[in-house]
Every structure is written in C-alpha cells, then in structure tokens.
Design an enzyme around this catalytic site. Structure first.
Site, mmCIF file in Angstrom:
data_model
loop_
_atom_site.group_PDB
_atom_site.id
_atom_site.type_symbol
_atom_site.label_atom_id
_atom_site.label_comp_id
_atom_site.label_asym_id
_atom_site.label_seq_id
_atom_site.Cartn_x
_atom_site.Cartn_y
_atom_site.Cartn_z
ATOM 1 N N GLU A 47 -28.914 14.937 -14.060
ATOM 2 C CA GLU A 47 -28.528 16.617 -13.971
ATOM 3 C C GLU A 47 -29.120 17.490 -15.159
ATOM 4 O OE1 GLU A 47 -26.889 17.786 -11.675
ATOM 5 O OE2 GLU A 47 -26.108 15.921 -10.620
ATOM 6 N N SER A 83 30.579 -4.855 10.017
ATOM 7 C CA SER A 83 31.785 -5.150 9.061
ATOM 8 C C SER A 83 31.377 -5.265 7.440
ATOM 9 C CB SER A 83 31.707 -6.693 9.274
ATOM 10 O OG SER A 83 32.295 -7.165 10.812
#
Length: 844
Positions: free
Chosen positions: A134, A409
């Site tokens: 860059e 239950s």
C-alpha cells in the site's frame, strides 16, 4: 516525535532476519529527508497557489508565514484531521463463556465486524506486507506522495482526470473523514483536500499511531473491518497468530475485497497474494525462497459456521442485550460480555443429546434440549436448544428450552412439597393407590390410571412419588387444593401456569405448559435448601418468582470499564430447608423407585442425585429433571412439531441424556450429600399403615418433621392357622388404623383449601371389579366379617383394642365389647374386589 528512520526500523524489521538497512539502500534519511520534505512542501504550496488563486495565497501569507499559512487557510472548511484517529468507530460486541472462551461476535449486518487491537499485537510480516503493498515509503513521506501529486497535476492539465495510488495516511483520511460519495469522487479538488488533511495528520501523530489506526479501520471484505476481524473471519485465529502466507493473502484484499474474495475467487486471491509476496521481495522484506514457500503453503480457511458456539444460548443472551442497550449501541459499542455458560459442560450436554437421539431416532425421536443451572448461584451453565441449530428439518433454530411444552410428572414434586409445607403429610403417610373417580376441569368424570395400568393399594408417599404414581398425586392435590400447588410452583420459578380452574386436578400430572428453563430453575430450591437465587426480576408480579436465571456475569465496554457485574445475592426462601430436604431424599432414593425403574437405572449416576421423570400423553414429550447439591439438569426429548414418539418414556429418552450430561459435567467434582437441616426426626414405622410398628410387624425408618411424628401404633396381627390364603394376603402392603397407646396428639389430618376444590367421588358401579366398602363400625365382629365377605372383600385379622388404645374415650364407652371400633378402608370407599378390610374390635 520519533524520526522516520528509527520508526521504520522498529516497525518494518526484516521478516527473514536480514538487516533492514541493507534492504533500503538509497532510501532518503537524515538531511536528505529534511530537504525532501521541505521541497515537497514548497512545491505543494506553489501548486496550490496556481490552482486555487492568488487570493487564497495572500490570505495564507497574512495569517501565517509561507506555505504553512496557505495550507491552514485551505483546510479551514475541512474536518479536523485528528478525527481520523480519535473518532469513535463502530466495534463488534463479543460474547464469551465464563472462562473467556469466545462464543459469538455481534455486529451490524449493514456495517461489519471490527475488533480494535494495538499495533504491538500485529506480526511484523503483516505490517511489512501492508507497507510493501500500500505505501512503500510510508515512514519517509509527509503523509502524501509527491510524485503522485505531480502526476495528478500533469494529468489534470492535460484533461485526463487524475490517477495514482494514495498513501496509507491518505486512505485513512479518505475512509474516516469523507462521506461515501466523496470517497469515490475522482477530482483534483478531493485529491488536494485529502493531501492537506494527510499532511496535517502526519504532523500531529506518529507513523505507528497512523498505521495502527489504518490497520484497524480498513475493510478486508466479508464484513470484516480491521486486521483482527479479518484474521478471525478468514482463518479463525487472532491477527497475532497469522503466518506469512495468511498475512500476505490478507494484505492484498483491501485494494478490492470483492474481486479477491478467497471464498468466491480463490484463484484471484492467490494471484494477488503472489503480487504482495513479489513486492516484499523487491523491497527486501523477504527472500525469493521465502516468498515461494509462502505461496505454496496450504491455506486453511475458517468454516463459515464455526463462528457461533452454544447458538441458542448466544441468541438468548443477545436478546437480553438488545432489550437492555438497543441494537444501535450493541452494534457500535464494542462490549465484552462474559456469560455464565461453561463451554465444557455445554459441549458435554450437546454431545450427550446428539449421541442419544442418533440411537433412538428410529423410535421417531428427532430432537432434544438440555438445561443446566447452578443451584447455588442461579447461573445458567449450559443451554442446548436442539441437537442441531442448523437443521431445518427438526426446526433446529427453535430454542426448546424456552418453548412451552407439557411437563408430565416432573411437576409432581411441587404437589408433595406443598402438602409437606402445610403439615398434612410426610414421606411415611399412607395413600391408597386404587381406582378412583375424580372430576375434571369441566366437571366431567375422570377415572385415571397409572402408566403401567397397575393399582398398588396402600402405599407411602415416598413410594408414590418415587414411582410416579398418578392416583396418589391426584388425591394429594385434591386435598390441598390445585391453587395451593400452582402458587408454590409459581413462587419457585414456573412462570406459565395460570388459573387453577383451567387445569383442574390434572395439573399435578403435567397438563399445564411450562418451559424447560423455568422447570429447571424451579427445581433449584430443592437442591440448595429452599432458596431462590438468581438475577432479581424487575417489577415482579405478586405471587410470582422474584428472581430469574442469571446468564451474564459481566459487561465491559471498549475502554475496559465494567458496566455491569453479577454477584449472587442470598436469595429468597420459597420453601423450608426441611421440605426441600424431604423432597430431595425421596427423589434420590434408588430403593424406593426400584419397583418402577429397577435398580441402577439411568437415574443412578454413582453419587447422591435426586431425579424425576415425566412422559406426556401420546408420548409427545419425554422429560427428566434431576440435581445434586452442585448442579440441576433438565432434559426434554421429542419433536418440535409434536409428532408422537414410539416407546420413548422419560427414563429411556430424556433419562439417558440426563445421566450422560450429569456424569460428564460432574466428573471433576467430589460427590456431596444433601445436607440434612435440623428439625427432622427419623423414626420407625410400619410401611403398611404409616404408624409406629407392631412388635411382630414390618419396620421401615422414615423421616418426619418435628411435631409431625406419628404417635399411634400398629397392633399385633392375629392370623388364623386354618386359612393359609389369609396369611398370603397379609403379606401385601396394607393400611390398618389403630390408636396410639398413649393418647397424645393424633397425626395432622389433611388440610382443606379455603375455597371448594374438586374432590374424589365414588366411582360408578359399572366399573368392572370395583365394589363399595360396607360400614361395619359398631357392628358385632362376626356380623362385620359376614358383611365384608358378602361385599366381595376379605378380612385377615382383627386388632383388639382397650381403652388406653383409643383417643375417643366417649366413643369407646358407648361401643359394646366385641364390636367394631374402626375399619380401613373407610366406609363407602370404592376398592377392587378382594381387597383386605382391617377391623379394630373392642376387647374386655
């Protein structure tokens, strides 16, 4: 401020170990750099003077001396350059488990992911690859590239627009300070503004500060902003762990993230990587051999689904965060959210659920959910919402731990806990398990059965709860009142049970819908001695729980400040320690449940553990909820679309997963017993009567609340030697009412609810094999026997009682010698033909 030469030497040291000074011969430094910077500034000033006119130059000369004044004048209408470094950028929020293991990254789907890291956490080869690609002269230029500026000026003069790569500083300025339209504008004006801001930024901040901000700002594609997010997105690792091959591939992406996307265009990404490696060789960062090796190195990309762990729990926490902070802040703030989840327990639960469902899939069981909570802190330890979050065929993304299902239950313990709390019974209390007609919620007759179709006659509460018998549970809830049971369940943590009239007595069998997370949380007081511990509920409704399961330990903002931190409070007592212990003792009694489950069933895990199973009608749901003093785990097995399973009961479906989860989760924990609180007394009883044992009768030790110990005694049996069948029948568990030898306080009778509730009524006569018990009280013994036999019942022995054995002395005085004082079962009861009737007869 550091010099350019020393900064470059520190930040772009040789990747392959060579002297960086040998690789940058001819690079300007010292006086050369000074002269170059001065020349650049002078040329830029002349250029600006030519482009923007003499007026601005004069203005600049009046305000400051020379070119600096011109630059200041031109930048008056531009944003402050320091905003490029100091502005608040969006940052991802991360969710972790309790040990810091990452679970998920929350980011704006219209923005992206970003994790800010210091430049010291970035490997040198990554920095070198970025600089080579860059901005090769980053550490020497004043923020812009003079040659690029001159080229743009010449092209503009010729009417060709402009071209030329921007420096890293210019890219940072463009991305941070210009709006999206300006960023893509191809004009000399934008280029000059960009150069001015880059120059001013370079005068205010060091090169390392600018480079750090750039590497945290730039887009790498696939919603990854900044090098840390890029490393995690593409390679599932931190930036500090990137090797040369990975770093060079990523360094090539910012120029065109979509064109070089390795997930879509791998060949293009490799070609771009080769360019980056070539630039690094050209600038002396690596050797050609090193570049060739990096290009050939295999790249192992992250799987697209690997970025979420414990998905249902993560979504549960995310929803909490969005409600608390809102989406906008959650997407921007960069929170670190440390949760209560233990990823090792979570994985154990996930594996147990997945493995067992694979084994029983041919029984039409395709899904399971697991919930684990620490009863001593209220913290969620594991949450498995389905066996596969990504499987649409099982509705895998539906969180079954928060879905409403009938619990079977598993709610019976709340019924018995409510009865214990009222003092109406104890584990040794006798209840008859017999065909009984009840009234349903709508008043219709209801004659329930036990799951196995058997009736066991008189049984203790311990036996009834441990073996999950239906008839005794219905009798208990009928006696204490449905609303009493529901009120206790609500206080303990179940949030979804409504008006008692909606369910009727069958609420104790699981007719009301609950959530697994609530059910497990409601069991925590049984495990910890009666306390509800957790995150306080904001504005709790009267009569409902005041705490809820905790899911978040700590929230830290991007600057390291702790915003919230969970610290368990003492909690609120919802049941007494004695009641909690009695329920735990029954549910952990492997001997008591042997008749139904057998010994060493999946409900036994090799340490003290209390557990309850449940199965709904048509086998749509299989449940198991159980606990130790350290952990409560609940499991659901079934299908999200309510498709029935085949032959999958609570113990064979959910029970197996519960066993595996508990065993693996507690493998490093020493076994602990349930600490027995004071206020309990253990005494011997006759398990057939619930009273103190006779000299020659069966004996069982049972626990009672102090003040609720039976004071009556079972009398000695009288067995006829000529009736062998009577001796055989006498071996069955039966209930014989006798009177205390010392007429103290009799056992507390069942308490009645304040408002009328449905109660058992006599079963209709057309029920096959069911007869009515005749009333033989005050009848002579011989006639009483004849009446019993005429009704199709039996009498095996008679208890002969004196005045000292009977509390009601007046009734004893009115009854003639040899006549019946009492009988069991009571007159009018509906029992099976052949049931044994026990008589107590007055003696001289």
């Amino acid at each position: 401020m550091q010099t350019a030469a020393s900064s470059r030497r520190d930040r772009s040291a040789a990747v392959d170990g060579t002297d960086p000074e040998d690789r940058k011969r001819g690079s300007p430094g010292g006086w050369g750099l000074f002269l170059l910077t001065g020349a650049v500034t002078f040329v830029v000033g002349l250029f600006l003077l030519a482009v923007f006119g003499v007026t601005l130059a004069i203005l600049g000369a009046r305000s400051l001396d020379g070119v600096g004044g011109i630059i200041d004048a031109l930048s008056r209408d531009l944003p402050a350059p320091e905003a490029a470094v100091e502005r608040d950028v969006f940052k991802s929020t991360f969710i972790y488990d309790r040990n810091g293991e990452p679970l998920y990254e929350i980011f704006d789907p219209n923005g992206g992911r970003r994790v800010i890291i210091p430049i010291s956490d970035m490997p040198q080869h990554l920095v070198a690859a970025t600089l080579a690609t860059e901005d090769a002269n980053f550490y020497e230029n004043p923020g812009f590239d003079l040659r690029a500026i001159a080229r743009a000026l010449w092209q503009n003069f010729r009417g060709q627009g402009y071209s030329g790569a921007s420096t890293i500083t210019q890219q940072l300025v463009r991305n941070a300070l210009f709006d999206p339209e300006q960023r893509t504008e191809r004009s000399l004006d934008r280029k000059m503004k960009e150069a001015i801001l880059a120059y001013k930024l370079s005068q205010k901040y060091s090169k390392d500060e600018i480079l750090e901000r750039y590497l945290n700002e730039i887009s790498y594609g696939n919603l990854a902003y900044g090098i840390e997010s890029a490393a995690r997105t593409y390679f599932d690792k931190s930036a500090r762990d990137l090797n040369l091959a990975e770093a060079t591939l990523l360094a090539g992406l910012p120029q065109s993230p979509s064109a070089y996307n390795p997930f879509i265009n791998f060949r293009g990404a490799k070609e771009r990587q080769a360019e980056v490696l070539g630039l690094m060789v050209r600038q002396g960062y690596i050797t050609e051999a090193g570049a060739e090796a990096a290009l050939k190195q295999e790249l192992r990309f992250a799987a697209l689904r690997s970025d979420i762990k414990a998905p249902h729990f993560v979504m549960y926490v995310r929803d909490m965060l969005e409600q608390r902070f809102g989406k906008a802040r959650l997407y921007q703030a960069g929170f670190r959210v440390y949760t209560t989840l233990d990823l090792s327990v979570q994985r154990a639960a996930e594996e147990a659920a997945r493995d067992h469902i694979a084994r029983i899939r041919d029984h039409d069981a395709r899904n399971a959910a697991v919930m684990a909570i620490n009863p001593n802190s209220g913290e969620i330890i594991a949450m498995v919402g389905s066996v596969d979050f990504f499987d649409q065929s099982i509705a895998g993304q539906v969180n079954m731990t928060t879905a409403l299902r009938q619990p079977g239950s598993t709610v019976k313990p709340f019924t018995y806990a409510a009865a214990f709390a009222r003092g109406t019974m104890s584990p040794g209390t006798i209840i008859r398990d017999e065909p009984t007609q009840f009234r349903g919620a709508g008043g219709e007759p209801y004659v329930p059965r036990n799951p196995d179709g058997r009736f066991r006659g008189p049984v203790t509460v311990r036996y009834a709860l441990a073996n999950s018998l239906n008839i005794p549970a219905l009798k208990v809830v009928s006696d204490i009142g449905t609303q009493t049971m529901i009120d206790l369940a609500r206080r303990m943590g179940i949030t979804t049970l409504g008006d008692a009239q909606r369910y009727g007595l069958t609420v104790t069998l699981g007719s009301g819908e609950v959530r697994l997370i609530d059910l497990v949380y409601a069991y925590t007081p049984f495990a910890n001695g009666g306390l509800q511990i957790g995150q306080p509920v904001t504005n709790p409704r009267p009569g409902n729980r005041e705490f809820e399961p905790a899911a978040i330990l700590k929230i830290v903002d991007a600057d390291g400040r702790v915003l919230e931190e969970y610290s368990p409070r003492p909690g609120k007592r919802v049941i007494t320690p004695q009641v909690a212990w009695l329920i735990s003792d029954i549910l952990s009694d492997d001997d008591a449940r042997t008749d139904t489950y057998g010994r060493n069933s999946p409900l036994s895990i090799g340490r003290p553990a209390a557990v309850k199973t449940g199965t709904t009608d048509r086998s749509q749901d299989s449940w198991t909820v159980g606990f130790t003093p350290d952990l409560v785990v609940g499991v659901w097995v079934g299908n999200a679309d309510n498709t029935p399973m085949r032959q999958v009961l609570g113990v064979s479906g959910a029970g197996a997963i519960w066993n595996m989860t508990m065993t693996r989760a507690l493998k490093n924990n020493a076994p602990r017993t349930f600490a027995r609180p004071p206020g309990l007394v253990q005494v011997a009883i006759d398990p057939r009567t619930g009273l103190r044992p006779a000299a020659n009768g069966p004996v069982k030790l049972e626990w009672f609340l102090e003040g609720n110990v039976p004071t009556q005694w079972t009398q000695t049996e009288r067995t006829s030697p000529t009736r062998e069948s009577d001796r055989e029948i006498a071996k069955e568990p039966t209930s014989t009412p006798t009177v205390a030898s010392t007429p103290a306080v009799a056992p507390t009778p069942f308490a009645r609810p304040a408002t009328p509730m449905p109660k058992p009524t006599a079963a209709p006569t057309e029920i096959a094999g069911i007869v009515t018990v005749p009333n033989v009280v005050s009848v002579a013994e011989a006639q009483a026997r004849q009446a019993v036999e005429a009704a199709g019942l039996r009498n095996t022995y008679t208890n002969y009682q004196g005045a000292a054995d009977v509390a009601d002395r007046a009734f004893f005085g009115r009854t003639a010698t040899g006549h019946v004082l009492s009988q069991t079962p009571a007159p009018g009861a509906r029992v099976q033909r052949g049931t044994v009737i026990y008589l107590a007869v007055k003696r001289d």
